[in-house]
Design a protein around this motif. Sequence first.
Motif, PDB file in Angstrom:
ATOM      1  N   MET A 142       0.863  -1.178   0.000  1.00 36.02           N
ATOM      2  CA  MET A 142       0.000   0.000   0.000  1.00 36.02           C
ATOM      3  C   MET A 142       0.897   1.225   0.000  1.00 36.02           C
ATOM      4  SD  MET A 142      -2.992   1.336   2.602  1.00 36.02           S
ATOM      5  CE  MET A 142      -1.894   1.533   4.004  1.00 36.02           C
ATOM      6  N   SER A 143       0.633   2.150  -0.914  1.00 37.14           N
ATOM      7  CA  SER A 143       1.350   3.423  -0.943  1.00 37.14           C
ATOM      8  C   SER A 143       0.379   4.532  -0.582  1.00 37.14           C
ATOM      9  CB  SER A 143       1.934   3.694  -2.332  1.00 37.14           C
ATOM     10  OG  SER A 143       3.035   2.879  -2.577  1.00 37.14           O
ATOM     11  N   VAL A 144       0.853   5.478   0.201  1.00 39.16           N
ATOM     12  CA  VAL A 144       0.070   6.642   0.587  1.00 39.16           C
ATOM     13  C   VAL A 144       0.872   7.870   0.183  1.00 39.16           C
ATOM     14  CG1 VAL A 144      -1.023   7.880   2.499  1.00 39.16           C
ATOM     15  CG2 VAL A 144      -0.953   5.358   2.506  1.00 39.16           C
ATOM     16  N   VAL A 145       0.231   8.741  -0.600  1.00 42.75           N
ATOM     17  CA  VAL A 145       0.919   9.898  -1.172  1.00 42.75           C
ATOM     18  C   VAL A 145       0.181  11.176  -0.774  1.00 42.75           C
ATOM     19  CG1 VAL A 145       1.684  10.975  -3.325  1.00 42.75           C
ATOM     20  CG2 VAL A 145       1.691   8.478  -3.107  1.00 42.75           C
ATOM     21  N   ALA A 146       0.924  12.168  -0.338  1.00 44.04           N
ATOM     22  CA  ALA A 146       0.367  13.460   0.075  1.00 44.04           C
ATOM     23  C   ALA A 146      -0.307  14.162  -1.104  1.00 44.04           C
ATOM     24  CB  ALA A 146       1.483  14.334   0.646  1.00 44.04           C
ATOM     25  N   PRO A 147      -1.228  15.086  -0.809  1.00 44.04           N
ATOM     26  CA  PRO A 147      -1.901  15.831  -1.874  1.00 44.04           C
ATOM     27  C   PRO A 147      -0.919  16.502  -2.834  1.00 44.04           C
ATOM     28  CG  PRO A 147      -2.942  16.278   0.236  1.00 44.04           C
ATOM     29  CD  PRO A 147      -1.693  15.480   0.518  1.00 44.04           C
ATOM     30  N   ARG A 148      -1.251  16.402  -4.122  1.00 44.31           N
ATOM     31  CA  ARG A 148      -0.495  17.066  -5.204  1.00 44.31           C
ATOM     32  C   ARG A 148       0.955  16.592  -5.314  1.00 44.31           C
ATOM     33  NH1 ARG A 148      -4.665  18.923  -8.025  1.00 44.31           N
ATOM     34  NH2 ARG A 148      -6.181  19.857  -6.634  1.00 44.31           N
ATOM     35  N   LYS A 149       1.241  15.350  -4.899  1.00 43.63           N
ATOM     36  CA  LYS A 149       2.596  14.795  -4.962  1.00 43.63           C
ATOM     37  C   LYS A 149       2.592  13.482  -5.736  1.00 43.63           C
ATOM     38  CE  LYS A 149       4.459  17.761  -2.012  1.00 43.63           C
ATOM     39  NZ  LYS A 149       5.499  18.678  -2.346  1.00 43.63           N
ATOM     40  N   ALA A 150       3.783  13.016  -6.082  1.00 43.73           N
ATOM     41  CA  ALA A 150       3.976  11.710  -6.709  1.00 43.73           C
ATOM     42  C   ALA A 150       5.186  11.052  -6.057  1.00 43.73           C
ATOM     43  CB  ALA A 150       4.209  11.851  -8.209  1.00 43.73           C
ATOM     44  N   THR A 151       5.151   9.736  -5.949  1.00 48.65           N
ATOM     45  CA  THR A 151       6.284   9.009  -5.378  1.00 48.65           C
ATOM     46  C   THR A 151       7.519   9.174  -6.248  1.00 48.65           C
ATOM     47  OG1 THR A 151       4.755   7.418  -4.440  1.00 48.65           O
ATOM     48  CG2 THR A 151       7.049   6.755  -4.549  1.00 48.65           C
ATOM     49  N   HIS A 152       7.325   9.131  -7.568  1.00 46.29           N
ATOM     50  CA  HIS A 152       8.418   9.336  -8.518  1.00 46.29           C
ATOM     51  C   HIS A 152       7.831   9.684  -9.878  1.00 46.29           C
ATOM     52  CE1 HIS A 152       7.331   5.238  -9.547  1.00 46.29           C
ATOM     53  NE2 HIS A 152       7.705   4.848  -8.351  1.00 46.29           N
ATOM     54  N   GLU A 153       8.665  10.123 -10.768  1.00 54.07           N
ATOM     55  CA  GLU A 153       8.244  10.480 -12.123  1.00 54.07           C
ATOM     56  C   GLU A 153       7.899   9.215 -12.915  1.00 54.07           C
ATOM     57  OE1 GLU A 153       7.730  13.619 -13.314  1.00 54.07           O
ATOM     58  OE2 GLU A 153       8.077  14.111 -11.211  1.00 54.07           O
ATOM     59  N   PRO A 154       7.176   9.367 -14.039  1.00 51.95           N
ATOM     60  CA  PRO A 154       6.905   8.190 -14.886  1.00 51.95           C
ATOM     61  C   PRO A 154       8.206   7.471 -15.242  1.00 51.95           C
ATOM     62  CG  PRO A 154       5.555  10.014 -15.594  1.00 51.95           C
ATOM     63  CD  PRO A 154       6.518  10.564 -14.566  1.00 51.95           C
ATOM     64  N   HIS A 155       8.113   6.159 -15.295  1.00 50.16           N
ATOM     65  CA  HIS A 155       9.288   5.315 -15.511  1.00 50.16           C
ATOM     66  C   HIS A 155       8.832   4.000 -16.142  1.00 50.16           C
ATOM     67  CE1 HIS A 155       7.420   4.038 -11.788  1.00 50.16           C
ATOM     68  NE2 HIS A 155       8.009   2.861 -11.936  1.00 50.16           N
TER      69      HIS A 155
ATOM     70  N   ARG B 292       0.091   9.657  -9.801  1.00 47.50           N
ATOM     71  CA  ARG B 292       0.326  10.810  -8.938  1.00 47.50           C
ATOM     72  C   ARG B 292      -0.988  11.224  -8.287  1.00 47.50           C
ATOM     73  NH1 ARG B 292       3.634  13.621 -10.826  1.00 47.50           N
ATOM     74  NH2 ARG B 292       3.596  15.640 -10.173  1.00 47.50           N
ATOM     75  N   ASN B 293      -0.862  11.868  -7.161  1.00 44.89           N
ATOM     76  CA  ASN B 293      -2.021  12.368  -6.439  1.00 44.89           C
ATOM     77  C   ASN B 293      -2.368  13.750  -6.984  1.00 44.89           C
ATOM     78  OD1 ASN B 293      -3.935  13.261  -4.636  1.00 44.89           O
ATOM     79  ND2 ASN B 293      -2.770  12.724  -2.811  1.00 44.89           N
ATOM     80  N   VAL B 294      -3.527  13.889  -7.585  1.00 43.60           N
ATOM     81  CA  VAL B 294      -3.952  15.188  -8.110  1.00 43.60           C
ATOM     82  C   VAL B 294      -5.073  15.784  -7.261  1.00 43.60           C
ATOM     83  CG1 VAL B 294      -3.180  14.763 -10.476  1.00 43.60           C
ATOM     84  CG2 VAL B 294      -5.506  14.099  -9.804  1.00 43.60           C
ATOM     85  N   GLY B 295      -5.336  15.179  -6.099  1.00 46.51           N
ATOM     86  CA  GLY B 295      -6.406  15.651  -5.221  1.00 46.51           C
ATOM     87  C   GLY B 295      -5.886  16.451  -4.049  1.00 46.51           C
ATOM     88  N   ASP B 296      -6.829  16.827  -3.195  1.00 52.77           N
ATOM     89  CA  ASP B 296      -6.523  17.623  -2.012  1.00 52.77           C
ATOM     90  C   ASP B 296      -6.468  16.788  -0.736  1.00 52.77           C
ATOM     91  OD1 ASP B 296      -6.411  20.006  -3.500  1.00 52.77           O
ATOM     92  OD2 ASP B 296      -8.602  20.207  -3.417  1.00 52.77           O
ATOM     93  N   THR B 297      -6.598  15.469  -0.860  1.00 53.11           N
ATOM     94  CA  THR B 297      -6.493  14.555   0.273  1.00 53.11           C
ATOM     95  C   THR B 297      -5.441  13.501  -0.059  1.00 53.11           C
ATOM     96  OG1 THR B 297      -8.211  13.082  -0.600  1.00 53.11           O
ATOM     97  CG2 THR B 297      -8.935  14.855   0.873  1.00 53.11           C
ATOM     98  N   GLU B 298      -5.081  12.682   0.924  1.00 54.31           N
ATOM     99  CA  GLU B 298      -4.124  11.605   0.673  1.00 54.31           C
ATOM    100  C   GLU B 298      -4.648  10.658  -0.406  1.00 54.31           C
ATOM    101  OE1 GLU B 298      -1.652  10.679   4.744  1.00 54.31           O
ATOM    102  OE2 GLU B 298      -3.554   9.624   4.442  1.00 54.31           O
ATOM    103  N   LEU B 299      -3.727  10.139  -1.193  1.00 58.98           N
ATOM    104  CA  LEU B 299      -4.029   9.095  -2.170  1.00 58.98           C
ATOM    105  C   LEU B 299      -3.516   7.794  -1.574  1.00 58.98           C
ATOM    106  CD1 LEU B 299      -4.801   7.996  -5.004  1.00 58.98           C
ATOM    107  CD2 LEU B 299      -2.490   8.629  -5.734  1.00 58.98           C
TER     108      LEU B 299
END
Length: 146
Positions: free
Chosen positions: A72-85, A128-135
Amino acid sequence: MKKKACCFIGLFLFGLITFAQEKNESLGVSNKTFNIENCVNQFNQEAAINTKVGYQYWFADKDFLDGRTLKMSVVAPRKATHEPHKHIEDEFFFVLEGTAEFYLDGKTVVSGPYTSFYCPSNVEHGIRNVGDTELKYLVIKKYEIN
């Protein structure tokens, strides 16, 4: 919808364990005993691994079976773990909460909970997370074991 997601996850884990046990038996390999203590993994925040943009929790790591994993990955609002790869392993993503932007081979789609995303081997992809809550999303992947 939540019931469907729980059923999906439960069936996946059951299949993962059953397949591994059958494979081990057919190969004459029984180096691991599966029991209720090691087959149930309840989320534990203290065992989560912090990342730059949130955290991840391994329900089944590379060593649990034969390289198949559930994280399970949890990502903060408007962030991504890494760029496309891209990489040799294919993988599935399954969104539990939040709003994800999926990227696959130059195109994007935005979607919410109870959406799956398949990434074929060696195709550029990202989430990527494009929302205002955690993804929160699950990653299902098989690593090659040496």
